[in-house]
Design an enzyme around this catalytic site. Structure first.
Site, PDB file in Angstrom:
ATOM      1  N   ASP A  47       0.833  -1.208   0.000  1.00 45.07           N
ATOM      2  CA  ASP A  47       0.000   0.000   0.000  1.00 45.07           C
ATOM      3  C   ASP A  47       0.870   1.262   0.000  1.00 45.07           C
ATOM      4  OD1 ASP A  47      -2.339   1.415  -0.035  1.00 45.07           O
ATOM      5  OD2 ASP A  47      -2.801   1.139   2.086  1.00 45.07           O
ATOM      6  N   ASN A  85     -11.053  -2.588  -5.393  1.00 40.44           N
ATOM      7  CA  ASN A  85     -10.290  -1.626  -6.195  1.00 40.44           C
ATOM      8  C   ASN A  85     -10.980  -1.255  -7.515  1.00 40.44           C
ATOM      9  OD1 ASN A  85      -7.073  -2.890  -5.050  1.00 40.44           O
ATOM     10  ND2 ASN A  85      -8.166  -1.053  -4.371  1.00 40.44           N
TER      11      ASN A  85
HETATM   12  C1  IPE Z   1      -5.468  -2.708  -0.245  1.00 39.09           C
HETATM   13  O1  IPE Z   1      -5.129  -1.383  -0.360  1.00 39.09           O
HETATM   14  C2  IPE Z   1      -5.442  -3.370  -1.600  1.00 39.09           C
HETATM   15  C3  IPE Z   1      -4.136  -3.556  -2.206  1.00 39.09           C
HETATM   16  C4  IPE Z   1      -3.000  -3.226  -1.685  1.00 39.09           C
HETATM   17  C5  IPE Z   1      -4.162  -4.171  -3.504  1.00 39.09           C
HETATM   18  P1  IPE Z   1      -6.225  -0.235  -0.511  1.00 39.09           P
HETATM   19  O2  IPE Z   1      -5.473   1.027  -0.625  1.00 39.09           O
HETATM   20  O3  IPE Z   1      -7.152  -0.570  -1.617  1.00 39.09           O
HETATM   21  O4  IPE Z   1      -7.022  -0.348   0.872  1.00 39.09           O
HETATM   22  P2  IPE Z   1      -7.850   0.739   1.669  1.00 39.09           P
HETATM   23  O5  IPE Z   1      -8.827   1.330   0.704  1.00 39.09           O
HETATM   24  O6  IPE Z   1      -6.883   1.775   2.177  1.00 39.09           O
HETATM   25  O7  IPE Z   1      -8.473  -0.024   2.786  1.00 39.09           O
HETATM   26  C1  IPE Z   2      -1.539   0.298  -3.416  1.00 35.93           C
HETATM   27  O1  IPE Z   2      -1.347   1.673  -3.459  1.00 35.93           O
HETATM   28  C2  IPE Z   2      -1.741  -0.281  -4.792  1.00 35.93           C
HETATM   29  C3  IPE Z   2      -3.121  -0.741  -5.074  1.00 35.93           C
HETATM   30  C4  IPE Z   2      -4.130  -0.731  -4.245  1.00 35.93           C
HETATM   31  C5  IPE Z   2      -3.355  -1.252  -6.409  1.00 35.93           C
HETATM   32  P1  IPE Z   2      -2.567   2.690  -3.406  1.00 35.93           P
HETATM   33  O2  IPE Z   2      -2.951   3.047  -4.808  1.00 35.93           O
HETATM   34  O3  IPE Z   2      -3.659   2.158  -2.567  1.00 35.93           O
HETATM   35  O4  IPE Z   2      -1.861   3.937  -2.704  1.00 35.93           O
HETATM   36  P2  IPE Z   2      -2.519   4.966  -1.685  1.00 35.93           P
HETATM   37  O5  IPE Z   2      -3.144   4.167  -0.574  1.00 35.93           O
HETATM   38  O6  IPE Z   2      -3.543   5.742  -2.454  1.00 35.93           O
HETATM   39  O7  IPE Z   2      -1.372   5.790  -1.234  1.00 35.93           O
HETATM   40 MG    MG Z   3      -4.054   2.374  -0.567  1.00 33.80          MG
END
Ligand code: IPE
Ligand code: IPE
Ligand code: MG
Length: 224
Positions: free
Chosen positions: A12, A60
């Site tokens: 993340d 997502n």
């Molecule tokens: C979890 O991260 C999913 C992945 C890393 C693929 P998110 O960024 O989607 O989770 P939330 O929304 O902060 O819970």
């Molecule tokens: C994790 O990074 C990757 C995926 C969920 C695909 P994020 O895109 O969730 O990054 P933040 O949480 O917005 O920083």
């Molecule tokens: Mg995230």
């Protein structure tokens, strides 16, 4: 000092990494793929039996079309550029989640990649794609019910992770302290390691630090 067999990572913070630098979110994801490459290599070098990476959740799909398209394109490019290395290094690829919801060209690339590494018996690299733990458990329970009694063992045998070593250590980057629908069942007795480091900045040293922390933990599983 115990060693971890199976490590999972909630990768993340790609978006925040990019935001800090006034770059598009897609650039954060591109740098995130470089971290995937680095950590997959390290897992192999460290002799982990299994590494499971959360790459795309069932939630997502709520992101913008642009961001989803960027993620799909990166996934495709990653398979094309890195499959030879996995195949040559005895890495067995595995997908958890319902990846068949992805566009046909990606589904085909994934299936070719799975077939090419199917006979490998080194580190298993499991990638969670269109993965959500509630969806996984519901699918597993339905399969178990179709076969007979719905026991914990019967559900476990139908999970997407069936046959993998038990989850030892769950890592989440970026400072969030939640599971976001990842490996809810498997994490029942996993050790947790949270870090503020954003995923594109996650290095082999961070992984080593998490594993060292795991080594000092006393796992009691409810008994004494
Ligand atoms: C979890 O991260 C999913 C992945 C890393 C693929 P998110 O960024 O989607 O989770 P939330 O929304 O902060 O819970
Ligand atoms: C994790 O990074 C990757 C995926 C969920 C695909 P994020 O895109 O969730 O990054 P933040 O949480 O917005 O920083
Ligand atoms: Mg995230």
């Amino acid at each position: 000092m115990s060693t971890a067999r199976h490590v999972a990572i909630i990768m993340d913070g790609n978006g925040r990494w990019a935001k800090k630098r006034h770059l598009p979110r897609a650039e954060g994801h591109r740098r995130g793929v470089e971290a995937v490459r680095r950590i997959a290599r390290a897992a192999r070098a460290m002799g982990l039996e299994a590494l499971t990476l959360y790459a795309f959740s069932t939630e997502n799909w709520r992101r913008s079309e642009d961001e989803i398209a960027a993620l799909m394109s990166l996934m495709k490019r990653f398979i094309l550029s890195d499959l030879d290395e996995f195949a040559a290094n005895n890495v067995k690829l595995r997908i958890i989640g319902d990846y068949k919801a992805f566009p046909a060209d990606i589904t085909k690339l994934i299936e070719d990649a799975l077939a090419r590494t199917a006979d490998n018996d080194g580190t298993t690299l499991a990638v969670a794609l269109n993965y959500g733990s509630r969806d996984e458990i519901a699918r597993a329970a339905a399969k178990a019910a179709a076969k007979g009694a719905v026991t914990a063992e019967a559900i476990e045998a139908e999970l997407d992770t069936a046959g993998m070593p038990p989850l030892d250590l769950l890592i989440r980057t970026s400072g969030e302290v939640r599971l976001s629908n990842f490996l809810l069942w498997q994490a029942a007795y996993a050790e947790m390691w949270f870090t503020d480091v954003l995923w594109p900045d996650f290095t082999t040293e961070h992984l080593a630090e998490a594993l060292a922390s795991f080594g000092t933990r006393e796992r009691r599983y409810g008994g004494r």
